[in-house]
Design a protein around this motif. Structure first.
Motif, mmCIF file in Angstrom:
data_model
loop_
_atom_site.group_PDB
_atom_site.id
_atom_site.type_symbol
_atom_site.label_atom_id
_atom_site.label_comp_id
_atom_site.label_asym_id
_atom_site.label_seq_id
_atom_site.Cartn_x
_atom_site.Cartn_y
_atom_site.Cartn_z
ATOM 1 N N UNK A 1 8.218 -17.847 -114.978
ATOM 2 C CA UNK A 1 7.968 -18.226 -113.162
ATOM 3 C C UNK A 1 7.586 -16.393 -112.440
ATOM 4 N N UNK A 2 5.988 -16.159 -112.460
ATOM 5 C CA UNK A 2 6.334 -14.782 -111.981
ATOM 6 C C UNK A 2 4.948 -14.736 -111.777
ATOM 7 N N UNK B 1 -4.970 -9.827 -116.141
ATOM 8 C CA UNK B 1 -4.469 -9.267 -116.930
ATOM 9 C C UNK B 1 -5.882 -8.933 -118.104
ATOM 10 N N UNK B 2 -6.412 -9.646 -118.045
ATOM 11 C CA UNK B 2 -7.797 -10.330 -118.988
ATOM 12 C C UNK B 2 -9.061 -9.120 -118.563
ATOM 13 N N UNK C 1 3.430 -1.348 -121.893
ATOM 14 C CA UNK C 1 4.867 -1.848 -121.915
ATOM 15 C C UNK C 1 5.454 -2.218 -120.406
ATOM 16 N N UNK C 2 4.231 -3.911 -120.723
ATOM 17 C CA UNK C 2 4.457 -4.557 -119.002
ATOM 18 C C UNK C 2 5.798 -6.240 -119.700
ATOM 19 N N UNK C 3 6.270 -5.618 -118.404
ATOM 20 C CA UNK C 3 7.411 -6.912 -119.088
ATOM 21 C C UNK C 3 8.116 -7.072 -117.342
ATOM 22 N N UNK D 1 2.399 -8.943 -111.289
ATOM 23 C CA UNK D 1 1.300 -8.753 -110.090
ATOM 24 C C UNK D 1 0.006 -9.767 -111.073
ATOM 25 N N UNK D 2 -0.775 -10.513 -110.389
ATOM 26 C CA UNK D 2 -1.790 -11.140 -110.807
ATOM 27 C C UNK D 2 -2.982 -10.540 -111.210
ATOM 28 N N UNK D 3 -2.714 -9.022 -111.510
ATOM 29 C CA UNK D 3 -3.868 -7.997 -112.165
ATOM 30 C C UNK D 3 -2.760 -6.712 -112.002
ATOM 31 N N UNK D 4 -2.182 -7.013 -113.162
ATOM 32 C CA UNK D 4 -0.662 -5.498 -113.276
ATOM 33 C C UNK D 4 -1.583 -4.131 -113.858
#
Length: 353
Positions: free
Chosen positions: A24-25, A32-33, A167-169, A239-242
């Motif tokens: 849930x984030x 991201x894409x 590395x995204x987490x 974030x919605x757009x990391x």
């Protein structure tokens, strides 16, 4: 505007954690894409989430530690096509095709299979297709696996000679203390090459119920990748757009890379399963550190027997100092002056120990 931690130059490997895929984030996979599609250089995705999506699909309430191997494998098999569909649909919205690649250590540890995997990935990249990579959890065993997708992502970066590993987490970077235990913990924006060791003691386990990798696994991945010359960034995916968030100064940690390593040396250092091991004396350590081959006379004992052509871990006092390809069987070692030629010997950097 703050300088981005991810300059738009070079091949990028992005690892996305299970907590982002199934948690849930604010994270948005299409977001991201969209960020990735705006880059001028190619990208490769290493994505966790198959087991977590399998749990969601089946209503399984138990976590990984409560499941036996066969149950985790079954959930991975159920979740893997769901995971691929998420990525396929997200990239299709930006006009890109994707391809599934499932890896296990018996592929990347074997030299010819390693080269075949590299060739396949390069062919996909050259066609403009985005590879979506995961460990083949449906068949991987507890004894022979990467352990977490941070380590897999580092090895993929080495495999394809990437320039940057992201590395995204659910972690927004490295801190000088464990922020879960210390209110005065301060973020570390940059770790210079060779400076990773000082942060190993403060790294903690995963705080996510979905994933297996915590800060410790990310530090080890960064040590491996930077040792091969791959700049590494740890950042939050919440974030919605990391990537856009990074462009405007979102918190992250950059691990500066060391000298660029050759493909053969990356393969040797990245092997998960090493078939043999020897313990050498201090004189031999000094010699190989200065660039010499490992001579049989410098070997004190054979810890684990091996055959000619096997990847051997070279230890001193029980600690690994190097890896290399044996020129002979362990049983015939005394008949050969050189056990491992310097061209097939890679030192384990201090940041990896």
């Amino acid at each position: 505007m703050a300088q981005s931690a991810l300059p738009d130059t070079g091949l990028l490997v992005v690892k996305v954690g299970s907590s982002l895929i199934a948690g849930d984030s604010p994270f948005s996979l299409p977001g991201l894409v969209a960020d990735l599609s705006g880059r001028s250089d190619p990208v490769v995705i290493v994505s966790s989430g198959a087991v977590a999506l399998g749990r969601e699909a089946t209503g399984e309430k138990r976590r990984g530690a409560d499941l036996v191997l066969a149950e985790r494998q079954a959930l991975a098999a159920i979740g893997q096509p769901l995971l691929q569909r998420l990525w396929r649909e997200a990239f299709a919205g930006e006009g890109h095709s994707t391809a599934q690649i499932l890896l296990t250590p018996d592929i990347t540890d074997h030299r010819s299979r390693y080269l075949n995997a590299r060739s396949a990935l390069r062919a996909l990249i050259n066609r403009g297709v985005v590879p979506i990579i995961n460990e083949n959890d449906a068949v991987a065993t507890d004894e022979l696996r990467y352990g977490d997708n941070d380590g897999l992502a580092a090895r993929v970066a080495g495999l394809i000679d990437a320039d940057t590993l992201l590395l995204l987490s659910d972690i927004d970077g490295l801190y000088d203390k464990n922020p879960n235990e210390h209110m005065d913990a301060s973020p570390v924006p940059t770790v210079e090459w060779g400076g990773i060791d000082r942060y190993r003691a403060v790294a903690g386990p995963s705080a996510s119920s979905s994933g297996t990798g915590g800060m410790q696994s990310k530090i080890e991945a960064a040590a491996l990748a930077t040792g091969w010359g791959v700049r590494t960034v740890i950042a939050s995916g919440h974030h919605a757009r990391p990537l856009s968030a990074l462009d405007v100064g979102a918190r992250s940690t950059l691990f500066e890379p060391g000298p660029r390593s050759t493909s053969r040396r990356r393969w040797l250092a990245g092997a998960v399963e090493r078939q043999g091991a020897v313990d050498i004396d201090e004189g031999a350590v000094d010699a190989i550190t200065k660039g010499a081959s490992l001579l049989s006379v410098g070997v004190k004992n054979v810890t684990t027997p091996f055959l000619a052509g096997d990847v051997v871990e070279v230890r001193c006092g029980g600690d690994a100092v190097a890896y290399g390809l044996a020129l002979c069987d362990a049983a015939a070692m005394n008949d050969f002056k050189i056990l491992i030629h310097r061209d097939n010997l890679v030192l384990k950097s201090s940041s990896e120990r």
